[in-house]
Design a protein around this motif. Structure first.
Motif, mmCIF file in Angstrom:
data_model
loop_
_atom_site.group_PDB
_atom_site.id
_atom_site.type_symbol
_atom_site.label_atom_id
_atom_site.label_comp_id
_atom_site.label_asym_id
_atom_site.label_seq_id
_atom_site.Cartn_x
_atom_site.Cartn_y
_atom_site.Cartn_z
ATOM 1 N N THR A 181 0.830 -1.016 -0.150
ATOM 2 C CA THR A 181 -0.096 0.166 0.049
ATOM 3 C C THR A 181 0.693 1.584 0.187
ATOM 4 O O THR A 181 0.229 2.793 -0.438
ATOM 5 C CB THR A 181 -0.966 -0.323 1.042
ATOM 6 N N GLN A 182 2.761 1.087 0.016
ATOM 7 C CA GLN A 182 3.294 2.049 0.306
ATOM 8 C C GLN A 182 4.393 1.883 -0.089
ATOM 9 O O GLN A 182 4.862 1.238 0.891
ATOM 10 C CB GLN A 182 2.533 3.324 1.331
ATOM 11 N N VAL A 183 5.045 2.466 -0.865
ATOM 12 C CA VAL A 183 6.792 2.349 -0.911
ATOM 13 C C VAL A 183 7.581 3.980 -0.472
ATOM 14 O O VAL A 183 7.019 4.487 -0.844
ATOM 15 C CB VAL A 183 7.038 1.459 -2.350
ATOM 16 N N LYS A 184 8.418 3.759 0.552
ATOM 17 C CA LYS A 184 9.194 4.793 0.892
ATOM 18 C C LYS A 184 10.187 4.344 0.099
ATOM 19 O O LYS A 184 11.082 3.662 0.577
ATOM 20 C CB LYS A 184 8.443 5.075 2.350
ATOM 21 N N ASN A 185 10.751 6.072 0.805
ATOM 22 C CA ASN A 185 12.160 6.315 0.305
ATOM 23 C C ASN A 185 13.188 6.766 0.757
ATOM 24 O O ASN A 185 12.364 8.188 1.090
ATOM 25 C CB ASN A 185 12.459 6.293 -1.686
ATOM 26 N N VAL A 186 14.216 7.561 0.624
ATOM 27 C CA VAL A 186 15.231 8.364 0.717
ATOM 28 C C VAL A 186 15.054 9.516 1.065
ATOM 29 O O VAL A 186 14.899 10.629 1.310
ATOM 30 C CB VAL A 186 16.331 7.878 0.525
ATOM 31 N N GLU A 187 14.932 10.160 -0.505
ATOM 32 C CA GLU A 187 14.461 11.300 -1.173
ATOM 33 C C GLU A 187 13.322 12.076 -0.788
ATOM 34 O O GLU A 187 13.137 12.930 -0.251
ATOM 35 C CB GLU A 187 14.425 10.722 -2.673
ATOM 36 N N THR A 188 12.339 11.261 -1.028
ATOM 37 C CA THR A 188 10.893 11.583 0.044
ATOM 38 C C THR A 188 10.608 11.574 1.457
ATOM 39 O O THR A 188 9.716 12.470 2.157
ATOM 40 C CB THR A 188 9.284 10.738 -0.781
ATOM 41 N N ASP A 189 10.786 10.346 1.897
ATOM 42 C CA ASP A 189 10.296 9.808 3.038
ATOM 43 C C ASP A 189 11.553 9.924 4.631
ATOM 44 O O ASP A 189 12.027 9.946 5.056
ATOM 45 C CB ASP A 189 10.135 9.194 3.510
ATOM 46 N N GLY A 190 12.794 9.558 3.757
ATOM 47 C CA GLY A 190 13.876 9.739 4.607
ATOM 48 C C GLY A 190 14.632 8.834 4.998
ATOM 49 O O GLY A 190 15.465 8.370 6.070
ATOM 50 N N TYR A 191 14.169 7.082 4.295
ATOM 51 C CA TYR A 191 14.261 6.019 4.435
ATOM 52 C C TYR A 191 13.285 5.428 3.913
ATOM 53 O O TYR A 191 12.303 5.618 3.103
ATOM 54 C CB TYR A 191 14.344 5.830 6.304
ATOM 55 N N ARG A 192 14.103 3.786 4.087
ATOM 56 C CA ARG A 192 13.729 3.021 2.912
ATOM 57 C C ARG A 192 13.025 2.207 3.570
ATOM 58 O O ARG A 192 12.906 2.079 5.256
ATOM 59 C CB ARG A 192 14.223 2.099 2.248
ATOM 60 N N ALA A 193 11.583 2.297 3.466
ATOM 61 C CA ALA A 193 10.447 0.861 3.820
ATOM 62 C C ALA A 193 9.406 0.841 2.456
ATOM 63 O O ALA A 193 8.994 1.572 1.751
ATOM 64 C CB ALA A 193 9.915 1.671 5.455
ATOM 65 N N VAL A 194 8.428 0.208 3.044
ATOM 66 C CA VAL A 194 7.581 -0.839 2.671
ATOM 67 C C VAL A 194 6.609 -1.070 3.688
ATOM 68 O O VAL A 194 6.795 -1.654 4.270
ATOM 69 C CB VAL A 194 8.080 -2.504 1.858
ATOM 70 N N GLN A 195 5.438 -0.545 3.094
ATOM 71 C CA GLN A 195 3.850 -1.115 4.086
ATOM 72 C C GLN A 195 3.194 -1.718 2.924
ATOM 73 O O GLN A 195 3.078 -2.001 2.029
ATOM 74 C CB GLN A 195 3.042 0.825 3.776
ATOM 75 N N LEU A 196 2.796 -3.067 4.032
ATOM 76 C CA LEU A 196 1.767 -3.806 3.176
ATOM 77 C C LEU A 196 0.607 -3.814 4.453
ATOM 78 O O LEU A 196 0.390 -3.687 5.489
ATOM 79 C CB LEU A 196 2.799 -5.403 3.880
ATOM 80 N N ALA A 197 -0.638 -4.920 3.579
ATOM 81 C CA ALA A 197 -2.227 -4.313 4.305
ATOM 82 C C ALA A 197 -2.148 -6.283 4.554
ATOM 83 O O ALA A 197 -2.239 -6.626 3.035
ATOM 84 C CB ALA A 197 -2.506 -3.134 4.051
ATOM 85 N N PHE A 198 -3.296 -6.294 5.657
ATOM 86 C CA PHE A 198 -3.676 -7.204 5.226
ATOM 87 C C PHE A 198 -5.344 -7.918 6.064
ATOM 88 O O PHE A 198 -5.490 -6.658 7.160
ATOM 89 C CB PHE A 198 -2.679 -8.545 5.876
ATOM 90 N N GLY A 199 -5.871 -8.516 5.616
ATOM 91 C CA GLY A 199 -7.325 -8.575 6.023
ATOM 92 C C GLY A 199 -8.288 -7.544 5.438
ATOM 93 O O GLY A 199 -7.581 -6.388 5.674
ATOM 94 N N GLU A 200 -9.556 -8.295 5.341
ATOM 95 C CA GLU A 200 -10.592 -7.021 4.676
ATOM 96 C C GLU A 200 -10.949 -6.829 6.185
ATOM 97 O O GLU A 200 -11.098 -6.734 7.079
ATOM 98 C CB GLU A 200 -12.018 -8.175 3.804
ATOM 99 N N LYS A 201 -12.021 -5.749 6.052
ATOM 100 C CA LYS A 201 -12.372 -4.483 6.961
ATOM 101 C C LYS A 201 -13.442 -3.964 5.634
ATOM 102 O O LYS A 201 -13.136 -3.599 4.834
ATOM 103 C CB LYS A 201 -11.076 -3.388 7.395
#
Length: 210
Positions: free
Chosen positions: A35-55
């Protein structure tokens, strides 16, 4: 991928190669959506956001609905961010991509499981801190077996020091269990079987990390 989100199904046992009985935990891991990919240029660090389970959509706030819409997915129950993943995962983390358990782990891998431990409610010092109690029932001590005993200072300070182990709420703590071996993967059912116990009750959310 650096990890995946799952749901604890329960425990079972599997016979090993030498006939030993291995206690295992069954986890429904994924499928998860990026649901989101973060990188150093825009967010200051590298990260990947995952989502699970229906709501249900009616139980999701409008900002989150827009967040999931960007990833072209339905509202999800759990959202977890995995920080500082290695560069070799760059091709696997496009926005909206589906991540399955076989994309992250193979049989024989070792992983770390993060979850919330079972809540035990308000407990005494014997259960919560393994106190032994006051001792025998001699000299009129008929009701002191599970009591904490003397705990305060004498005339100097004349108080119970901070941090003293006492009765209180037990459980519901964030717990990380390391080096659990992946015994079996069933990709058709999105199931992963790991050796040992995993924190949390049945149907609890579990984070599996490499």
């Amino acid at each position: 991928m650096p990890g995946i989100i799952g749901r604890k199904v329960g425990m079972t046992s599997i016979f090993g190669a030498e006939g030993e009985n291995i206690a295992c935990t069954v986890i429904e891991a994924g499928p998860c959506i990026v649901t989101q990919v973060k990188n150093v240029e825009t967010d200051g660090y590298r990260a990947v956001q995952l989502a699970f389970g229906e709501k249900k959509e009616k139980n999701t706030s409008k900002p989150l609905l827009g967040h999931f819409k960007k990833a072209n997915t339905t509202p999800k129950r759990d959202v977890v961010e995995f920080r500082d993943f290695r560069k070799e995962y760059d091709g696997m983390v496009e926005l909206g991509k589906e991540i399955r358990v076989q994309d992250v782990f193979v049989e024989g891998d070792f992983l770390d499981a993060v979850g919330t431990s079972k809540g035990k409610g308000f407990q005494g010092v014997v259960k919560r801190h393994n106190f032994a109690g006051v001792g025998g029932q001699t000299h009129g001590q008929h009701n002191r077996l599970r009591a904490p005993g003397s705990m305060g200072n004498a005339s100097f300070a004349s108080r119970v020091p901070k941090g003293k182990r006492l009765a209180g709420r037990m459980g519901t703590d964030r717990v990380k269990v390391t080096n659990l071996k992946v015994v079996k993967i069933m990709p058709e059912q999105n199931l992963i079987v790991v050796s040992g116990s995993v924190p949390g009750h049945i149907n609890a959310t579990v984070i599996l990390q490499k």
